[in-house]
Enzyme design. Structure first.
Site, mmCIF file in Angstrom:
data_model
loop_
_atom_site.group_PDB
_atom_site.id
_atom_site.type_symbol
_atom_site.label_atom_id
_atom_site.label_comp_id
_atom_site.label_asym_id
_atom_site.label_seq_id
_atom_site.Cartn_x
_atom_site.Cartn_y
_atom_site.Cartn_z
ATOM 1 N N SER A 175 0.842 -1.205 0.000
ATOM 2 C CA SER A 175 0.000 0.000 0.000
ATOM 3 C C SER A 175 0.875 1.252 0.000
ATOM 4 C CB SER A 175 -0.958 -0.042 1.188
ATOM 5 O OG SER A 175 -2.003 0.884 1.034
ATOM 6 N N ASP A 255 -9.526 -4.346 -5.328
ATOM 7 C CA ASP A 255 -8.796 -3.246 -4.688
ATOM 8 C C ASP A 255 -8.964 -1.969 -5.504
ATOM 9 O OD1 ASP A 255 -7.030 -1.624 -3.339
ATOM 10 O OD2 ASP A 255 -5.232 -2.770 -3.863
ATOM 11 N N HIS A 287 -8.115 -5.086 -0.959
ATOM 12 C CA HIS A 287 -6.844 -4.448 -0.621
ATOM 13 C C HIS A 287 -6.229 -5.096 0.626
ATOM 14 C CE1 HIS A 287 -3.899 -1.262 -0.667
ATOM 15 N NE2 HIS A 287 -4.202 -0.889 0.567
#
Length: 313
Positions: A175, A255, A287
């Site tokens: 991320s 995601d 995600h």
């Protein structure tokens, strides 16, 4: 009368304190008095030994001036002179939440160390908005330099002096940590890192702009180059400077960062970078699903792929 005036002023202050200045769900909100309130609590667990795997961990200070620290992991030692690849891990969390010392990241990096037989340095960079960007980038680079200071075997940490193979160094992050990881690789490519060879980079569900999260990033980074800032949206010239040989990427079908990660992949392939890049998509997943549900089949597959990448000769 003075008492009533004081009560009135206090009431006004309390009302002002309760008014929001900025709201960035699900990360944090800021009140008009400057208070920052996060939507998610991050727990901290101490370093420990893990007898089932033989992995040990300790916390190290990267910079006494900034207070930046990291958690260092070492696998079971088959002999006193063994050397392992070094993995520098950058956690995610929108640049504003999570920690290298949280239960989730402690467990995940420990599992990587056990499975891949690597030493890992998990960086606990300062969080925005209290520490505006570029603090997270600077802290992570400081951790890379601190690790590199052990390349000649005379650094402050014996585990790295005695057991890290600086000809096999990897960066990884998920991320926001994937975004930071990219900047580290680019910085190695442009500035160099004496005594160190960065072999590969792993980007798991990385953030590279082009989403609703952009306004939060711009808010956290007062001195930015807009939506084309190379840290937010690296261009072909920036990607051509990546200081590694291989890149492994992961995206998840559900995601919201999937499209920008694929865009990064395509730009990297078309750039003048001389390395190789591979991308893996997990269908039906959200995600950072591998952190939310580390025991699921796809998370196990993701781990296995990273381990293979780290162990590839």
């Amino acid at each position: 009368m003075e008492h009533l005036h004081s009560l009135h002023e206090t009431a006004k202050l309390e009302k002002s304190n309760g008014q929001l200045s900025h709201l960035f769900f699900p990360f944090f909100k800021i009140y008009q008095d400057g208070r920052v309130e996060r939507f998610m609590h991050t727990d901290h667990v101490p370093p420990s030994d893990d007898p089932p795997t033989g992995v040990r961990s300790k916390d190290v200070i990267i910079s006494p001036e900034t207070g930046v620290s990291a958690r260092l992991f070492i696998p079971k030692l088959p002999n006193p002179n063994c050397k392992f690849p070094l993995l520098i891990y950058i956690h995610g969390g929108g640049f504003s939440i999570q920690s290298a010392f949280s239960t989730g990241y402690d467990h995940y990096v420990k599992s990587l160390v056990a499975e891949a037989n690597v030493i890992a340095l998990s960086v606990d960079y300062r969080l925005a908005p209290e520490h505006p960007i570029p603090a997270c980038y600077d802290d992570s680079w400081a951790a890379v330099q601190w690790a590199a200071s052990h390349a000649n075997g005379d650094g402050p940490e014996t585990w790295l002096n005695n057991h890290a193979d600086f000809s096999r160094v990897f960066f990884a992050g998920d991320s926001a940590g994937g975004n930071i990881t990219n900047t580290l690789a680019a910085r190695v490519g442009s500035s160099g890192l004496p005594g160190v060879k960065v072999v590969g980079v792993v980007l798991v569900h990385p953030y590279f702009g082009g989403t609703g999260d952009d306004q939060m990033w711009l808010y956290m980074c007062p001195n930015h180059g807009g939506l084309e800032d190379p840290r937010l949206n690296p261009g072909a010239e920036d990607l051509a400077r990546l200081g590694c040989e291989r890149v492994l990427m992961f995206v998840a079908e559900k995601d919201h960062l999937r499209p920008v990660a694929w865009n990064y992949y395509e730009k990297l392939k078309k750039s003048e970078w001389k390395g190789t890049v591979e991308i893996v998509e997990n269908h039906g997943e959200e995600h950072v699903f591998h952190l939310m549900n580390p025991k699921c089949e796809n998370a196990a597959g993701l781990m296995k792929k990273i381990v293979s990448f780290l162990n590839q000769e």
